[in-house]
Every structure is written in structure tokens, then in C-alpha cells.
Motif scaffolding. Structure first.
Motif, PDB file in Angstrom:
ATOM      1  N   GLY A  56       0.588  -0.927  -0.448  1.00  0.00           N
ATOM      2  CA  GLY A  56      -0.377  -0.076  -0.189  1.00  0.00           C
ATOM      3  C   GLY A  56       0.822   1.296  -0.086  1.00  0.00           C
ATOM      4  O   GLY A  56      -0.093   2.480  -0.024  1.00  0.00           O
ATOM      5  N   GLU A  57       2.160   0.359  -0.405  1.00  0.00           N
ATOM      6  CA  GLU A  57       3.097   2.299  -0.413  1.00  0.00           C
ATOM      7  C   GLU A  57       3.535   2.752  -1.756  1.00  0.00           C
ATOM      8  O   GLU A  57       3.663   3.912  -1.763  1.00  0.00           O
ATOM      9  CB  GLU A  57       4.512   2.027   0.207  1.00  0.00           C
ATOM     10  N   GLY A  58       2.257   2.692  -2.628  1.00  0.00           N
ATOM     11  CA  GLY A  58       2.298   3.195  -3.877  1.00  0.00           C
ATOM     12  C   GLY A  58       1.115   4.160  -4.037  1.00  0.00           C
ATOM     13  O   GLY A  58       0.908   4.707  -5.182  1.00  0.00           O
ATOM     14  N   ARG A  59       0.608   4.887  -3.114  1.00  0.00           N
ATOM     15  CA  ARG A  59      -0.643   5.579  -3.124  1.00  0.00           C
ATOM     16  C   ARG A  59      -0.004   7.304  -3.370  1.00  0.00           C
ATOM     17  O   ARG A  59      -0.709   7.653  -4.462  1.00  0.00           O
ATOM     18  CB  ARG A  59      -1.394   6.069  -1.707  1.00  0.00           C
ATOM     19  N   GLY A  60       1.256   6.937  -3.311  1.00  0.00           N
ATOM     20  CA  GLY A  60       1.455   8.705  -3.896  1.00  0.00           C
ATOM     21  C   GLY A  60       2.356   8.736  -5.281  1.00  0.00           C
ATOM     22  O   GLY A  60       1.327   9.764  -5.557  1.00  0.00           O
ATOM     23  N   ALA A  61       2.313   7.560  -5.740  1.00  0.00           N
ATOM     24  CA  ALA A  61       2.666   7.999  -7.117  1.00  0.00           C
ATOM     25  C   ALA A  61       1.486   7.264  -7.664  1.00  0.00           C
ATOM     26  O   ALA A  61       1.219   8.330  -8.851  1.00  0.00           O
ATOM     27  CB  ALA A  61       3.034   6.709  -7.387  1.00  0.00           C
ATOM     28  N   ASP A  62       0.138   6.569  -7.445  1.00  0.00           N
ATOM     29  CA  ASP A  62      -0.984   6.521  -7.735  1.00  0.00           C
ATOM     30  C   ASP A  62      -2.014   7.825  -7.684  1.00  0.00           C
ATOM     31  O   ASP A  62      -2.682   8.416  -8.867  1.00  0.00           O
ATOM     32  CB  ASP A  62      -1.866   5.636  -6.776  1.00  0.00           C
ATOM     33  N   TRP A  63      -2.526   8.914  -6.866  1.00  0.00           N
ATOM     34  CA  TRP A  63      -2.591  10.388  -6.932  1.00  0.00           C
ATOM     35  C   TRP A  63      -1.597  11.210  -8.106  1.00  0.00           C
ATOM     36  O   TRP A  63      -2.403  11.195  -8.761  1.00  0.00           O
ATOM     37  CB  TRP A  63      -2.180  10.901  -5.680  1.00  0.00           C
ATOM     38  N   PHE A  64      -0.325  11.334  -8.435  1.00  0.00           N
ATOM     39  CA  PHE A  64       0.461  11.402  -9.013  1.00  0.00           C
ATOM     40  C   PHE A  64      -0.332  11.524 -10.056  1.00  0.00           C
ATOM     41  O   PHE A  64      -0.453  11.957 -11.833  1.00  0.00           O
ATOM     42  CB  PHE A  64       1.821  11.470  -8.634  1.00  0.00           C
ATOM     43  N   PHE A  65       0.093  10.253 -10.682  1.00  0.00           N
ATOM     44  CA  PHE A  65       0.064   9.703 -11.918  1.00  0.00           C
ATOM     45  C   PHE A  65      -1.647   9.486 -12.765  1.00  0.00           C
ATOM     46  O   PHE A  65      -2.229   9.307 -13.654  1.00  0.00           O
ATOM     47  CB  PHE A  65      -0.137   8.391 -12.488  1.00  0.00           C
ATOM     48  N   ALA A  66      -2.454  10.041 -11.244  1.00  0.00           N
ATOM     49  CA  ALA A  66      -4.213  10.339 -11.905  1.00  0.00           C
ATOM     50  C   ALA A  66      -4.589  11.870 -11.867  1.00  0.00           C
ATOM     51  O   ALA A  66      -5.751  11.942 -12.165  1.00  0.00           O
ATOM     52  CB  ALA A  66      -4.922   9.733 -10.461  1.00  0.00           C
ATOM     53  N   GLN A  67      -3.551  12.808 -11.459  1.00  0.00           N
ATOM     54  CA  GLN A  67      -3.676  13.888 -12.261  1.00  0.00           C
ATOM     55  C   GLN A  67      -3.742  14.187 -13.920  1.00  0.00           C
ATOM     56  O   GLN A  67      -2.722  14.042 -14.406  1.00  0.00           O
ATOM     57  CB  GLN A  67      -2.818  15.102 -11.280  1.00  0.00           C
ATOM     58  N   ARG A  68      -4.618  14.928 -13.806  1.00  0.00           N
ATOM     59  CA  ARG A  68      -5.210  15.385 -15.563  1.00  0.00           C
ATOM     60  C   ARG A  68      -3.684  15.826 -16.122  1.00  0.00           C
ATOM     61  O   ARG A  68      -3.135  15.483 -17.020  1.00  0.00           O
ATOM     62  CB  ARG A  68      -5.869  16.099 -16.003  1.00  0.00           C
ATOM     63  N   GLU A  69      -2.775  17.253 -15.532  1.00  0.00           N
ATOM     64  CA  GLU A  69      -1.952  17.861 -16.099  1.00  0.00           C
ATOM     65  C   GLU A  69      -1.183  18.240 -14.522  1.00  0.00           C
ATOM     66  O   GLU A  69      -1.320  18.914 -13.541  1.00  0.00           O
ATOM     67  CB  GLU A  69      -2.422  19.335 -16.532  1.00  0.00           C
ATOM     68  N   PHE A  70      -0.077  17.717 -14.480  1.00  0.00           N
ATOM     69  CA  PHE A  70       0.805  18.467 -13.343  1.00  0.00           C
ATOM     70  C   PHE A  70       2.069  19.025 -13.559  1.00  0.00           C
ATOM     71  O   PHE A  70       3.349  18.655 -14.868  1.00  0.00           O
ATOM     72  CB  PHE A  70       1.558  17.069 -13.032  1.00  0.00           C
ATOM     73  N   VAL A  71       2.121  20.367 -13.361  1.00  0.00           N
ATOM     74  CA  VAL A  71       3.184  21.935 -13.896  1.00  0.00           C
ATOM     75  C   VAL A  71       3.791  22.137 -12.636  1.00  0.00           C
ATOM     76  O   VAL A  71       3.410  22.637 -12.053  1.00  0.00           O
ATOM     77  CB  VAL A  71       2.712  22.540 -15.028  1.00  0.00           C
ATOM     78  N   ILE A  72       4.832  22.180 -13.063  1.00  0.00           N
ATOM     79  CA  ILE A  72       6.461  22.703 -11.825  1.00  0.00           C
ATOM     80  C   ILE A  72       6.809  23.903 -12.755  1.00  0.00           C
ATOM     81  O   ILE A  72       7.737  23.675 -14.184  1.00  0.00           O
ATOM     82  CB  ILE A  72       7.206  21.499 -11.050  1.00  0.00           C
ATOM     83  N   GLN A  73       7.439  25.083 -12.076  1.00  0.00           N
ATOM     84  CA  GLN A  73       7.446  26.023 -12.926  1.00  0.00           C
ATOM     85  C   GLN A  73       8.805  26.501 -11.811  1.00  0.00           C
ATOM     86  O   GLN A  73       8.163  27.142 -10.714  1.00  0.00           O
ATOM     87  CB  GLN A  73       7.614  27.481 -13.044  1.00  0.00           C
ATOM     88  N   GLY A  74      10.027  27.035 -12.609  1.00  0.00           N
ATOM     89  CA  GLY A  74      10.872  26.998 -11.407  1.00  0.00           C
ATOM     90  C   GLY A  74      11.605  27.055 -10.426  1.00  0.00           C
ATOM     91  O   GLY A  74      11.901  26.721  -9.319  1.00  0.00           O
ATOM     92  N   GLY A  75      11.715  25.760 -10.183  1.00  0.00           N
ATOM     93  CA  GLY A  75      11.491  24.462  -9.051  1.00  0.00           C
ATOM     94  C   GLY A  75      13.606  24.771  -8.829  1.00  0.00           C
ATOM     95  O   GLY A  75      14.044  24.234  -9.580  1.00  0.00           O
ATOM     96  N   ILE A  76      13.308  23.587  -7.958  1.00  0.00           N
ATOM     97  CA  ILE A  76      15.055  23.817  -7.545  1.00  0.00           C
ATOM     98  C   ILE A  76      14.456  22.058  -7.025  1.00  0.00           C
ATOM     99  O   ILE A  76      13.871  21.653  -6.338  1.00  0.00           O
ATOM    100  CB  ILE A  76      15.951  24.108  -6.451  1.00  0.00           C
ATOM    101  N   VAL A  77      15.588  21.002  -7.388  1.00  0.00           N
ATOM    102  CA  VAL A  77      15.300  19.734  -7.222  1.00  0.00           C
ATOM    103  C   VAL A  77      16.765  18.473  -6.043  1.00  0.00           C
ATOM    104  O   VAL A  77      18.232  19.462  -7.146  1.00  0.00           O
ATOM    105  CB  VAL A  77      15.116  18.538  -8.928  1.00  0.00           C
TER     106      VAL A  77
END
Length: 444
Positions: free
Chosen positions: A151-172
Motif C-alpha cells: 500500500g506504499e504506492g498511494r503517492g504514485a497513484d495520486w500523482f499519475f491520476a491528475q490530468r496535468e501536473f506543472v512545475i515552474q522554476g523549481g529546485i530538485v
């Protein structure tokens, strides 16, 4: 006559009933949509701030890590409102702050309302921690991207269920605990992911640290199986990944990527395509333009030093076949010997059922002297290197086309044809044997 006239009548009645049901369903869907819009604007938008605690609890449950929201407001100037969140903080399982977002804008649409997710999630200037732990599991902002059965995959399930995900000017910040390498900081990160019911496309542009090279691009296009239940089960995906590195120091890259070589020096440009099957790389193609390469391809091998390496390398390794090819490959050895841009294609098919092991080789413009010069630096078996050193071949293979059946070292059947110019080998004495043996190899 009665049967003939009654059949169309029954068909018309059935069609009319079906049409009425379809019309009722359509009207019901529009009424539900209108009701949703009414509830959004009349009830939720004016009171959105009152739901902050409930939203934190729901977000924590959906994502799988604690979520805290500083404030939330709604903008209702359009048919479907957007929601702006400030000071969103995600904590990892150890209660450490894994991600802080100064501003997040989430918008909805009829499609997203139907699927209970967002049409777009837009994030400005986040500072993101991406970590691979000692067990090899990937964590993004405290969210486990692993897809096991715990059940640890809930984060991935939530992220890949969103229609569009955008990040601008980030630091990784990338940390690989399994390698013990220093953290890698990427700046001015631009990221976009678009997810459909079965498709996922992503693009990341980022600037590496000083000394690493220039700004690079990573892209991916993947499809998940038809009956996949979990959106985040990326280990079942098929697709293609692409990397464009206009200038990269391969020695630095080797600290964070598994390379079958110990790289002392390598500077230039790379373009890489990787074929992905069931979440694993099954093959790929690389366009290379390297000014200099200094690497050891094995623990007991001498360093392979080449200059001005250009061309295309491709390979594929599956249970069904192994392939390797080069296209317009050119390089120069430190001694001044230049590989003339030869092409090579090799295929090996293992035995399967009643079909015997077999293989094929096609090549042109291969300089045998240059190949012999670097043979002791390639991962060949000792017998092959000894044979090449003893023969000291020279000449230009203009064309060769060969195929065989059975083991490569002792084929049952084979055929070959080709054309070689300027060919020559060193003379070899015949080995004394008690049975008739091959004659000695004559020299020039």
C-alpha cells in the motif's frame, strides 16, 4: 402478413424505449453537472477556508504522507473555479519536512469532477527532495513511488491520476543513499506531466551544477496495460524514454548512473532513446559526439582512450534476442589510427524449443588494424584477444555478411561472404598434432 408487419413495429418500440432511456441518462448527467457547478459556486467557493482541516485530512489520506495547508482560497470568475493554496508542506514518514510549496493552483473541469481529481495542478518555485533509499526504493517529496503490495504506492497513484501536473522554476535535490554519492542539485527545473486513462507523458528541463555541463532535457511517453487498476504501477508500463544532453561530463554522471565502465574522462554531447517494457529498459539507441573518452570496460582491462568519437550505437537485450549495431561510428586512437566510420549489426537468437541457436553479422568499413589495436581493451574472452594479437590483422572490410546456426564458437552450419581490401595477417606456425591439422597460416 401479420408477422411481416408486426416485426418492424416491435423493433420501433424497442428503439423508442432505448432512445428514451439514453435521453434520460443524458439529461441526468447534465443535471448532475449543473448541480455540481451550483454546489461549487454557491456553497464550497464562499466557504473554502472552513474546509482546510478536512482537506488536509483527505489529502494526507490520499497521498499517504502528512499534509499541512497554510491557507486556501477559491476563485470563481469562470464556470469551473480554481483553488489557490499557500504554504503547503508535506512531511515524510519520519516527520521531516520533505516539501514546502509557497503557492499551488489547482483547477477542476467536468472531466476531473467525474474522476474526483484535478484538471491541472500548477506549482511555482518548489524545492523538492528526490531520494533513493538503501533498499533501492524511490521517494519524491516523502512520497514512496514504490508499487509493492504493502500500500506504499498511494503517492504514485495520486500523482499519475491528475490530468496535468506543472512545475515552474523549481529546485530538485537528488540523493542516492544506495550509492553514497554526494547530493545532486538541479536548478531552474521546468516539469510537465500529462496523464490519461492509460497514457502518461512527461518532460523535464533542468540545469545541472557547475562542471557538469549544460542544461538538459528528459522526456517520456508510456502506456499502461488495459486492465491495470492502479495508475501509479509504473513497473507495468511500456514506452520510450529520451534524454538530450548538449554537453555532459560523463565522469560526473557515472556517480549517479550505473555504467558498465570506470570512466576517468568523457566530455561531449549525448542523445539517448531507451525502450521500456514492463518498467524495465529492454534496449536503446545513443547518438554520441565525445571529444575524448578514457574508460576501463573491465577490472583487468587497460584503459580505452579514444578521441573525437561520433556516431550511433544501438542495442536490445530480451529473452527472445540480443542485438547490437553501430552506424557511422568514427573515432581516433592516441596513436593516430582512425576508425573510418564503419557500420556493424550483430544478432544472436537463443535456442527456443526445436529451433536451434543462431546468429547473424553484417558489417562494412571496418579497419582491422584499428580493431586489433584496441582489442585488449575490450571485454572479450582471453582466447579471442590472444588470437587477435597473434594474427595482427590489417585491411579494410568493405562488406561482410555472415550467418550461422548453433553455438558461435562451434557452429553446426554457417555461411559468409564479403569483400576485404589490403588484407593481411601475421604468419603462424602449424601446431604439432597426432591427427591431421590445419596448415600453418602464411604471412605476407
Amino acid at each position: 402478413m401479420n408477422d411481416t408487419t408486426s416485426s418492424p413495429s416491435r423493433l420501433l418500440k424497442i428503439t423508442a424505449v432505448a432512445a428514451r432511456w439514453l435521453l434520460a441518462l443524458l439529461i441526468g448527467a447534465w443535471l448532475m453537472l449543473a448541480l455540481s457547478v451550483l454546489v461549487l459556486h454557491a456553497w464550497i467557493v464562499p466557504r473554502i477556508g472552513e474546509y482546510r482541516g478536512a482537506l488536509e485530512a483527505q489529502a494526507s489520506k490520499a497521498i499517504g504522507v502528512p499534509v499541512r495547508i497554510g491557507s486556501i482560497t477559491a476563485k470563481g470568475g469562470t464556470l469551473f473555479p480554481s483553488f489557490e493554496l499557500r504554504q503547503v508542506v508535506l512531511h515524510d514518514p519520519q516527520q521531516r519536512e520533505a516539501l514546502r510549496l509557497a503557492r499551488v493552483v489547482a483547477s477542476v473541469s467536468p472531466r476531473s469532477l467525474w474522476r474526483l481529481n484535478f484538471e491541472q495542478v500548477y506549482i511555482e518555485r518548489p524545492e523538492l527532495e528526490v531520494r533513493r533509499d538503501t533498499a533501492g526504493k524511490l521517494h519524491v517529496a516523502g512520497l514512496s513511488m514504490d508499487t509493492d503490495t504493502t500500500g506504499e504506492g498511494r503517492g504514485a497513484d495520486w500523482f499519475f491520476a491528475q490530468r496535468e501536473f506543472v512545475i515552474q522554476g523549481g529546485i530538485v535535490r537528488w540523493t542516492d543513499e544506495s550509492r553514497g554519492a554526494p547530493s545532486l542539485l538541479l536548478s531552474d527545473v521546468q516539469f510537465i506531466a500529462r496523464n490519461g486513462p492509460r497514457s502518461h507523458t512527461m518532460r523535464l528541463d533542468a540545469t545541472p551544477p557547475a562542471g557538469w555541463g549544460e542544461r538538459f532535457t528528459l522526456r517520456g511517453a508510456f502506456r499502461q496495460p488495459l486492465l491495470t487498476v492502479r495508475s501509479g504501477n509504473w513497473k507495468s508500463w511500456d514506452g520510450v524514454a529520451y534524454a538530450e544532453l548538449p554537453r555532459i561530463d560523463i565522469r560526473q554522471l557515472g556517480q549517479h548512473v550505473t555504467l558498465d565502465a570506470r570512466v576517468r574522462e568523457g566530455d561531449g554531447a549525448l542523445r539517448i532513446w531507451a525502450d521500456v517494457e514492463d518498467g524495465q529498459i529492454a534496449g536503446g539507441t545513443a547518438d554520441v559526439a565525445l571529444l575524448r573518452v578514457d574508460a576501463s570496460l573491465g577490472k583487468s582491462l587497460q584503459p580505452l582512450v579514444l578521441r573525437d568519437v561520433t556516431g550511433r550505437l544501438a542495442g536490445r537485450m530480451t529473452h527472445e534476442a540480443q542485438e547490437f549495431s553501430t552506424t557511422d561510428l568514427q573515432f581516433q586512437t592516441p596513436e593516430g589510427m582512425r576508425w573510418p566510420g564503419g557500420n556493424l549489426w550483430f544478432q544472436h537468437l537463443p535456442a527456443k524449443g526445436r529451433v536451434a541457436e543462431r546468429g547473424a553479422l553484417r558489417a562494412d568499413r571496418l579497419d582491422l588494424a584499428a580493431l586489433a589495436m584496441i582489442a585488449d581493451r575490450l571485454p572479450l574472452d582471453a582466447k579471442s584477444r590472444e588470437t587477435i594479437d597473434g594474427l595482427a590483422p590489417r585491411g579494410l572490410v568493405e562488406r561482410v555478411d555472415a550467418s550461422w546456426q548453433g553455438p558461435l564458437g562451434a557452429p553446426d552450419k554457417y555461411q559468409a561472404r564479403g569483400r576485404v581490401s589490403g588484407f593481411g595477417v601475421a604468419s603462424q606456425p602449424a601446431e604439432p598434432r597426432t591427427v591431421p591439422a590445419a596448415a600453418a597460416v602464411p604471412g605476407p
